[in-house]
Design a protein around this motif. Structure first.
Motif, PDB file in Angstrom:
ATOM      1  N   LEU A  94       0.850  -1.188   0.000  1.00 19.30           N
ATOM      2  CA  LEU A  94       0.000   0.000   0.000  1.00 19.30           C
ATOM      3  C   LEU A  94       0.882   1.233   0.000  1.00 19.30           C
ATOM      4  O   LEU A  94       1.793   1.349   0.820  1.00 19.30           O
ATOM      5  N   LEU A  95       0.624   2.124  -0.920  1.00 19.96           N
ATOM      6  CA  LEU A  95       1.356   3.386  -0.994  1.00 19.96           C
ATOM      7  C   LEU A  95       0.427   4.488  -0.511  1.00 19.96           C
ATOM      8  O   LEU A  95      -0.747   4.526  -0.890  1.00 19.96           O
ATOM      9  N   LEU A  96       0.956   5.377   0.315  1.00 17.65           N
ATOM     10  CA  LEU A  96       0.178   6.497   0.841  1.00 17.65           C
ATOM     11  C   LEU A  96       0.631   7.771   0.146  1.00 17.65           C
ATOM     12  O   LEU A  96       1.828   8.034   0.049  1.00 17.65           O
ATOM     13  N   ASP A  97      -0.342   8.566  -0.305  1.00 16.23           N
ATOM     14  CA  ASP A  97      -0.021   9.819  -0.975  1.00 16.23           C
ATOM     15  C   ASP A  97      -1.121  10.828  -0.687  1.00 16.23           C
ATOM     16  O   ASP A  97      -2.220  10.722  -1.236  1.00 16.23           O
ATOM     17  N   ALA A  98      -0.826  11.766   0.189  1.00 13.38           N
ATOM     18  CA  ALA A  98      -1.756  12.856   0.508  1.00 13.38           C
ATOM     19  C   ALA A  98      -3.176  12.365   0.783  1.00 13.38           C
ATOM     20  O   ALA A  98      -4.137  12.854   0.207  1.00 13.38           O
ATOM     21  N   GLY A  99      -3.292  11.374   1.637  1.00 18.10           N
ATOM     22  CA  GLY A  99      -4.613  10.887   2.007  1.00 18.10           C
ATOM     23  C   GLY A  99      -5.179   9.825   1.080  1.00 18.10           C
ATOM     24  O   GLY A  99      -6.224   9.260   1.351  1.00 18.10           O
ATOM     25  N   THR A 100      -4.504   9.545  -0.020  1.00 16.46           N
ATOM     26  CA  THR A 100      -4.955   8.507  -0.949  1.00 16.46           C
ATOM     27  C   THR A 100      -4.132   7.245  -0.713  1.00 16.46           C
ATOM     28  O   THR A 100      -2.919   7.315  -0.530  1.00 16.46           O
ATOM     29  N   VAL A 101      -4.797   6.098  -0.712  1.00 21.11           N
ATOM     30  CA  VAL A 101      -4.122   4.811  -0.566  1.00 21.11           C
ATOM     31  C   VAL A 101      -4.117   4.140  -1.933  1.00 21.11           C
ATOM     32  O   VAL A 101      -5.170   3.975  -2.561  1.00 21.11           O
ATOM     33  N   TRP A 102      -2.938   3.780  -2.395  1.00 15.06           N
ATOM     34  CA  TRP A 102      -2.775   3.074  -3.665  1.00 15.06           C
ATOM     35  C   TRP A 102      -2.369   1.644  -3.373  1.00 15.06           C
ATOM     36  O   TRP A 102      -1.407   1.402  -2.648  1.00 15.06           O
ATOM     37  N   VAL A 103      -3.093   0.676  -3.922  1.00 19.06           N
ATOM     38  CA  VAL A 103      -2.786  -0.736  -3.712  1.00 19.06           C
ATOM     39  C   VAL A 103      -1.984  -1.226  -4.914  1.00 19.06           C
ATOM     40  O   VAL A 103      -2.396  -1.050  -6.057  1.00 19.06           O
ATOM     41  N   ILE A 104      -0.827  -1.829  -4.624  1.00 21.41           N
ATOM     42  CA  ILE A 104       0.044  -2.333  -5.686  1.00 21.41           C
ATOM     43  C   ILE A 104       0.241  -3.835  -5.535  1.00 21.41           C
ATOM     44  O   ILE A 104      -0.229  -4.436  -4.568  1.00 21.41           O
ATOM     45  N   ASP A 105       0.948  -4.437  -6.467  1.00 22.13           N
ATOM     46  CA  ASP A 105       1.324  -5.860  -6.467  1.00 22.13           C
ATOM     47  C   ASP A 105       0.097  -6.774  -6.443  1.00 22.13           C
ATOM     48  O   ASP A 105      -0.219  -7.404  -5.441  1.00 22.13           O
ATOM     49  N   TRP A 106      -0.555  -6.859  -7.572  1.00 25.72           N
ATOM     50  CA  TRP A 106      -1.773  -7.648  -7.708  1.00 25.72           C
ATOM     51  C   TRP A 106      -1.503  -9.063  -8.215  1.00 25.72           C
ATOM     52  O   TRP A 106      -2.414  -9.750  -8.667  1.00 25.72           O
ATOM     53  N   THR A 107      -0.263  -9.543  -8.127  1.00 28.97           N
ATOM     54  CA  THR A 107       0.071 -10.850  -8.699  1.00 28.97           C
ATOM     55  C   THR A 107      -0.632 -12.014  -8.010  1.00 28.97           C
ATOM     56  O   THR A 107      -0.805 -13.068  -8.621  1.00 28.97           O
ATOM     57  N   ASP A 108      -1.025 -11.870  -6.759  1.00 31.89           N
ATOM     58  CA  ASP A 108      -1.696 -12.955  -6.028  1.00 31.89           C
ATOM     59  C   ASP A 108      -3.207 -12.760  -5.937  1.00 31.89           C
ATOM     60  O   ASP A 108      -3.878 -13.463  -5.187  1.00 31.89           O
ATOM     61  N   ALA A 109      -3.741 -11.807  -6.684  1.00 33.50           N
ATOM     62  CA  ALA A 109      -5.166 -11.481  -6.580  1.00 33.50           C
ATOM     63  C   ALA A 109      -6.036 -12.564  -7.206  1.00 33.50           C
ATOM     64  O   ALA A 109      -5.599 -13.342  -8.046  1.00 33.50           O
ATOM     65  N   GLY A 110      -7.281 -12.601  -6.765  1.00 35.72           N
ATOM     66  CA  GLY A 110      -8.251 -13.538  -7.308  1.00 35.72           C
ATOM     67  C   GLY A 110      -9.623 -13.287  -6.702  1.00 35.72           C
ATOM     68  O   GLY A 110      -9.824 -12.336  -5.942  1.00 35.72           O
ATOM     69  N   ILE A 111     -10.540 -14.157  -7.038  1.00 37.46           N
ATOM     70  CA  ILE A 111     -11.905 -14.088  -6.527  1.00 37.46           C
ATOM     71  C   ILE A 111     -12.066 -15.228  -5.532  1.00 37.46           C
ATOM     72  O   ILE A 111     -11.738 -16.374  -5.834  1.00 37.46           O
ATOM     73  N   GLY A 112     -12.550 -14.911  -4.324  1.00 32.81           N
ATOM     74  CA  GLY A 112     -12.695 -15.980  -3.347  1.00 32.81           C
ATOM     75  C   GLY A 112     -13.277 -15.509  -2.030  1.00 32.81           C
ATOM     76  O   GLY A 112     -13.926 -14.463  -1.938  1.00 32.81           O
ATOM     77  N   ASP A 113     -12.993 -16.280  -1.007  1.00 32.10           N
ATOM     78  CA  ASP A 113     -13.498 -16.042   0.334  1.00 32.10           C
ATOM     79  C   ASP A 113     -12.691 -14.918   0.989  1.00 32.10           C
ATOM     80  O   ASP A 113     -11.467 -15.032   1.127  1.00 32.10           O
ATOM     81  N   PRO A 114     -13.332 -13.843   1.403  1.00 30.96           N
ATOM     82  CA  PRO A 114     -12.586 -12.745   2.011  1.00 30.96           C
ATOM     83  C   PRO A 114     -11.883 -13.147   3.310  1.00 30.96           C
ATOM     84  O   PRO A 114     -10.873 -12.553   3.684  1.00 30.96           O
ATOM     85  N   HIS A 115     -12.386 -14.178   3.980  1.00 28.92           N
ATOM     86  CA  HIS A 115     -11.777 -14.585   5.244  1.00 28.92           C
ATOM     87  C   HIS A 115     -10.330 -15.040   5.055  1.00 28.92           C
ATOM     88  O   HIS A 115      -9.486 -14.826   5.922  1.00 28.92           O
ATOM     89  N   GLY A 116     -10.023 -15.658   3.916  1.00 28.04           N
ATOM     90  CA  GLY A 116      -8.647 -16.058   3.632  1.00 28.04           C
ATOM     91  C   GLY A 116      -7.747 -14.848   3.474  1.00 28.04           C
ATOM     92  O   GLY A 116      -6.613 -14.815   3.968  1.00 28.04           O
ATOM     93  N   ASP A 117      -8.242 -13.834   2.781  1.00 25.61           N
ATOM     94  CA  ASP A 117      -7.501 -12.589   2.588  1.00 25.61           C
ATOM     95  C   ASP A 117      -7.258 -11.906   3.939  1.00 25.61           C
ATOM     96  O   ASP A 117      -6.156 -11.456   4.237  1.00 25.61           O
ATOM     97  N   ILE A 118      -8.281 -11.875   4.758  1.00 29.94           N
ATOM     98  CA  ILE A 118      -8.214 -11.243   6.079  1.00 29.94           C
ATOM     99  C   ILE A 118      -7.236 -12.009   6.978  1.00 29.94           C
ATOM    100  O   ILE A 118      -6.383 -11.415   7.641  1.00 29.94           O
ATOM    101  N   ALA A 119      -7.350 -13.327   6.995  1.00 33.15           N
ATOM    102  CA  ALA A 119      -6.487 -14.144   7.851  1.00 33.15           C
ATOM    103  C   ALA A 119      -5.022 -13.992   7.469  1.00 33.15           C
ATOM    104  O   ALA A 119      -4.147 -13.906   8.335  1.00 33.15           O
ATOM    105  N   ARG A 120      -4.735 -13.918   6.168  1.00 29.77           N
ATOM    106  CA  ARG A 120      -3.346 -13.762   5.733  1.00 29.77           C
ATOM    107  C   ARG A 120      -2.789 -12.422   6.200  1.00 29.77           C
ATOM    108  O   ARG A 120      -1.651 -12.340   6.662  1.00 29.77           O
ATOM    109  N   THR A 121      -3.566 -11.366   6.090  1.00 31.96           N
ATOM    110  CA  THR A 121      -3.106 -10.054   6.534  1.00 31.96           C
ATOM    111  C   THR A 121      -2.868 -10.047   8.044  1.00 31.96           C
ATOM    112  O   THR A 121      -1.840  -9.555   8.520  1.00 31.96           O
TER     113      THR A 121
END
Length: 182
Positions: A94-121
């Motif tokens: 996540l890049l921060l710029d004057a109140g804006t959050v930019w999300v980078i590195d989408w190589t592991d992205a996909g469609i699925g259960d949000p709980h897996g995403d949450i647990a990994r974080t």
């Protein structure tokens, strides 16, 4: 965001909350109709891509059988309302710029259960000290890791209440064995 946390450790808890709000916002983005949940956009399927290639080559004894057992339980991981998952949602992406959050590195992205995403974080926050380059950072992160993980999960719960995403009171991270101490 990782740099902001390193430069100002006193802001870590607030930044963990900002990360959680950003992830919850991502999970609210409607899944495009063309993505569906199966095939190339499945988060679970993408996690198995490398294992499938290695098993197909025959170079890892036992991997084909383990992969077959895993493939049989994949349907159990399907959820009624899959979401867009980043797959590696953590401060370094996540890049921060004057109140804006930019999300980078989408190589592991996909469609699925949000709980897996949450647990990994939450897991990454909990064990962040292991990847810190300097001793001082490791010491600070070791001390703050449980609070960071809790702050992130708490902030996500607040943000997720807007999308009616059921989150268990106990995170999967808290259930993982880690030397028997908390």
């Amino acid at each position: 965001m990782a740099e902001a946390m390193a430069v100002a450790p006193q802001r870590m808890l607030r930044l963990a909350g900002q990360l959680a709000a950003s992830q919850a916002a991502l999970h609210r983005v409607p899944v495009p109709g063309w993505a569906g949940t199966a095939g190339q956009w499945s988060l679970a399927g993408s996690r198995l891509r490398l294992a499938r290639r290695v098993a197909a080559s025959g170079s890892a004894a036992g991997l084909a059988q383990a992969l077959e057992r895993t493939e049989r339980i994949l349907p159990l991981l399907e959820v009624p309302r899959p979401v867009i998952c980043h797959g590696d949602f953590q401060p370094a992406n996540l890049l921060l710029d004057a109140g804006t959050v930019w999300v980078i590195d989408w190589t592991d992205a996909g469609i699925g259960d949000p709980h897996g995403d949450i647990a990994r974080t939450a897991w990454l926050f909990r064990f962040a000290a292991a990847g810190a380059p300097r001793r001082q950072q490791r010491l600070v992160l070791r001390a703050l890791a449980p609070a960071l993980s809790r702050a992130y999960l708490s902030a996500y719960r607040r943000a997720a209440s807007q999308i009616a995403l059921p989150l268990p009171k106990t995170s999967s991270v808290q259930l993982m064995p880690h030397g028997g101490t908390r």
